[in-house]
Design a protein around this motif. Structure first.
Motif, PDB file in Angstrom:
ATOM      1  N   TYR A   7     -10.389   0.702  -8.205  1.00 45.44           N
ATOM      2  CA  TYR A   7     -11.674   0.412  -7.581  1.00 45.44           C
ATOM      3  C   TYR A   7     -12.253   1.675  -6.979  1.00 45.44           C
ATOM      4  O   TYR A   7     -11.537   2.606  -6.604  1.00 45.44           O
ATOM      5  CB  TYR A   7     -11.574  -0.711  -6.549  1.00 45.44           C
ATOM      6  N   CYS A   8     -13.572   1.718  -6.955  1.00 45.16           N
ATOM      7  CA  CYS A   8     -14.282   2.852  -6.362  1.00 45.16           C
ATOM      8  C   CYS A   8     -15.180   2.313  -5.252  1.00 45.16           C
ATOM      9  O   CYS A   8     -15.042   1.185  -4.811  1.00 45.16           O
ATOM     10  CB  CYS A   8     -15.051   3.635  -7.419  1.00 45.16           C
TER      11      CYS A   8
ATOM     12  N   ARG B  63      -0.959  -1.176  -4.249  1.00 49.74           N
ATOM     13  CA  ARG B  63      -2.281  -0.593  -4.085  1.00 49.74           C
ATOM     14  C   ARG B  63      -2.017   0.874  -3.757  1.00 49.74           C
ATOM     15  O   ARG B  63      -1.315   1.197  -2.798  1.00 49.74           O
ATOM     16  CB  ARG B  63      -3.049  -1.284  -2.960  1.00 49.74           C
TER      17      ARG B  63
ATOM     18  N   ASP C 274       0.850  -1.194   0.000  1.00 43.87           N
ATOM     19  CA  ASP C 274       0.000   0.000   0.000  1.00 43.87           C
ATOM     20  C   ASP C 274       0.886   1.245   0.000  1.00 43.87           C
ATOM     21  O   ASP C 274       1.585   1.509   0.978  1.00 43.87           O
ATOM     22  CB  ASP C 274      -0.875  -0.008   1.262  1.00 43.87           C
TER      23      ASP C 274
ATOM     24  N   ASN D 223     -13.479  -3.435   3.071  1.00 42.38           N
ATOM     25  CA  ASN D 223     -12.063  -3.143   3.284  1.00 42.38           C
ATOM     26  C   ASN D 223     -11.889  -2.588   4.690  1.00 42.38           C
ATOM     27  O   ASN D 223     -12.816  -2.640   5.506  1.00 42.38           O
ATOM     28  CB  ASN D 223     -11.514  -2.211   2.193  1.00 42.38           C
TER      29      ASN D 223
ATOM     30  N   ASP E 224      -3.058   4.278  -2.453  1.00 44.05           N
ATOM     31  CA  ASP E 224      -4.030   4.960  -1.604  1.00 44.05           C
ATOM     32  C   ASP E 224      -4.413   6.293  -2.238  1.00 44.05           C
ATOM     33  O   ASP E 224      -3.564   7.008  -2.769  1.00 44.05           O
ATOM     34  CB  ASP E 224      -3.406   5.181  -0.223  1.00 44.05           C
TER      35      ASP E 224
ATOM     36  N   GLU F 212      -7.056   3.300  -5.569  1.00 46.61           N
ATOM     37  CA  GLU F 212      -8.290   3.599  -4.841  1.00 46.61           C
ATOM     38  C   GLU F 212      -8.840   4.926  -5.356  1.00 46.61           C
ATOM     39  O   GLU F 212      -8.146   5.940  -5.335  1.00 46.61           O
ATOM     40  CB  GLU F 212      -8.002   3.693  -3.341  1.00 46.61           C
TER      41      GLU F 212
END
Length: 554
Positions: free
Chosen positions: A304-305, A203, A103, A340, A205, A276
């Motif tokens: 992704y939303c 991922r 992340d 999440n 942020d 994100e």
């Protein structure tokens, strides 16, 4: 010319398992999960059938926002272990066939990061413009009306510079100034650091928060959202959702930076990025951020939303989201999450305080049928409900500030239950843990779900089955007509067709089949339940779902 490495596309249609390090496994008895604990439990993730893991932040941090306030992008916080511990985790994951995504929090840092300490020291030091600083208005108020997601103004007065600095989240999380080329270069070096170590991706942020409007124009207001149609990304008691966020995020300047970031990842084989996207029109941003640019520039692999992270989950609502997805995303690639670390667990948010076991299977089957990549949050495979955390046990600053109407994010972050009879369900040997284990979770521990009828067994079965279905991994998605209770869509790839049907209702329901699907056969190995095929009709029990093939199909 940048030499691109090969990419096997492992992420495309794969299953990614999100691990929240604080709450997965404690190895040293301090009540907080850590990297060696994760390494110890990776076998569970591999047995589940996941393709990779996403690790929430483990970087050095004062932990004001539990790692999303980074003070050193290239080191492990001692709370979680060491660089050597991370390398051991990486090796163990790769030995198990798991990819490792980490992340990366690029939009903002901790106010204890050396960059910010230097930036705030004066208006003329080498890093003076590495963060977003602005003078007060003539009356001393902040430069504009931008709001923090955690409540109140997004601007914090600083007495050292006698200026305001921007923070889209906590005041201890100042926003970096991406308009400064040196900031971008420094952040790209931190990304490269972990790629060189062998991570398989990121991922990202708040991937649409990198740039702000350089003119600092006010966001237009749009009024309070309807309680019947709240913004799933923001709790309904937060006025953040009262603005149209056209100037403080999702700026067009984001796209060239994402292209530069993609160029860096493309130098490493088989890597990927998922962003994100928290935006007023999240699906439009997913399309924009994952599709190629006008000259073929590549951006995120997937994004992704928050459309499935709110409370709405009726068949008509889900149909509307997927219809919008088909209209705007095109060949862009989504990553679908139902839970999440930031929202109420889906078992409670969609299933209620006592979720029907059939519903939990339905939700899993729905996610596995979608076009895109699946992201599972730790404990979803166990059906964990949202924990009720007492005010005196809260850790989340968001919940502490907005209690009691909004209880924050601690309820989805409590420790993972492994062994029902062990202290703290096998999570830790400490007298107390950083958040208390929910007593209801003990009966749902991993060692209590070995039977063939357990939800964990169902997840293993449907993940394994999905991997063998090219239509579900690669195929397009054609929605059937909207229905009050039933969501139905077809997936097809190279002649293989699969019909995915779900009764999102606690009532029995029927669906008439068109001629080409009469006498369709149910794919029982998929875990189909609560559905009977009767000539020209499907009859559903409450929360029933099925995957079917045409009678003459393959």
């Amino acid at each position: 010319m940048i030499q691109k490495a090969p990419n096997n596309g492992w992420w495309r249609g794969g299953v990614i398992y999100q691990i929240y390090p604080r709450s997965f496994q404690d190895s040293n008895g301090d009540g907080i999960g850590d990297l060696p604990g994760i390494t110890e439990r990776l076998g569970h993730v591999a047995e589940l059938g996941a393709d990779g893991i996403w690790l929430s932040p483990f970087f050095k941090s004062p932990m004001k926002d539990f790692g999303y306030d980074v003070s050193d992008y290239c080191d492990v916080d001692p709370m979680f272990g060491t660089i050597a511990d991370f390398k051991a985790l990486l090796q163990r994951a790769h030995d198990l066939g798991l990819k490792v995504m980490i992340d990366q929090v690029l939009s903002h840092a901790s106010d204890q990061h050396p960059w910010f300490v230097e930036s705030r020291a004066s208006r003329d030091n080498p890093k003076a413009d590495w963060f977003v600083w602005a003078d007060a208005r003539a009356d001393g108020t902040p430069p504009n009306n931008w709001l923090s997601i955690f409540g109140g103004s997004a601007w914090q007065w600083d007495t050292r510079r006698c200026q305001y600095y921007l923070h889209n989240f906590l005041s201890s999380q100042p926003d970096l100034n991406f308009h400064h080329p040196e900031v971008q270069a420094a952040l790209l070096q931190t990304v490269k650091f972990w790629l060189d170590m062998g991570v398989d991706g990121y991922r990202l942020d708040t991937a649409n928060f990198y740039f702000h409007d350089a003119l600092l124009r006010d966001n237009p207001g749009k009024g309070a959202p309807s309680r019947d149609n709240p913004d799933p990304a923001v709790n309904p008691f937060n006025p953040y959702a009262w603005q149209a966020h056209v100037y403080d995020k999702s700026r067009p300047e984001n796209l060239p930076f994402l292209e530069t970031l993609r160029d860096l990842l493309d130098q490493y084989p088989d890597t990927t990025m998922v962003g994100e996207i928290g935006d007023d029109d999240g699906l439009a941003r997913v399309a924009e951020y994952t599709r190629s640019g006008p000259q073929g520039q590549r951006r995120l692999h997937m994004a992704y939303c928050f459309d499935f992270l709110g409370e709405a989950h009726s068949a008509p609502f889900l149909h509307g989201v997927l219809q919008r997805f088909n209209q705007v995303v095109g060949d862009g690639w989504p990553c679908w999450a139902l839970s999440n670390h930031d929202c109420v667990r889906s078992a409670t948010r969609w299933g209620g305080e006592q979720a029907d076991p059939r519903f939990l299977r339905l939700a899993a089957a729905f996610q596995m049928g979608l076009r895109g990549t699946v992201c599972l949050y730790q404990g979803e495979e166990l059906g964990l409900p949202e924990s009720q955390v007492a005010f005196e046990d809260l850790q989340d600053p968001y919940g502490i500030t907005m209690w009691p109407e909004f209880k924050g994010r601690d309820g989805c972050r409590t420790p993972m239950p492994w062994q029902a009879a062990a202290p703290h369900a096998g999570f830790s040997s400490a007298p107390t843990t950083w958040l208390p284990l929910d007593a209801r979770h003990t009966a749902l521990a991993v060692d209590q779900q070995g039977g063939p009828e357990s939800l964990l067994s169902y997840f293993k079965q449907i993940i394994a089955w999905r991997k063998q279905q090219p239509a579900l991994i690669h195929g397009g998605m054609q929605l059937w007509a909207v229905h009050d209770h039933i969501l139905a869509f077809e997936r097809e790839h190279k002649g293989q067709r699969v019909l995915c049907v779900y009764n999102f209702s606690a009532e029995a329901a029927e669906l008439q089949l068109p001629a080409q699907w009469v006498q369709a056969r149910t794919l029982t190995e998929s875990g189909t339940h609560g559905v009977q095929v009767q000539a020209q009709c499907l009859r559903f029990e409450p929360w029933g779902c099925a995957f079917l093939r045409p009678a003459n199909g393959h």
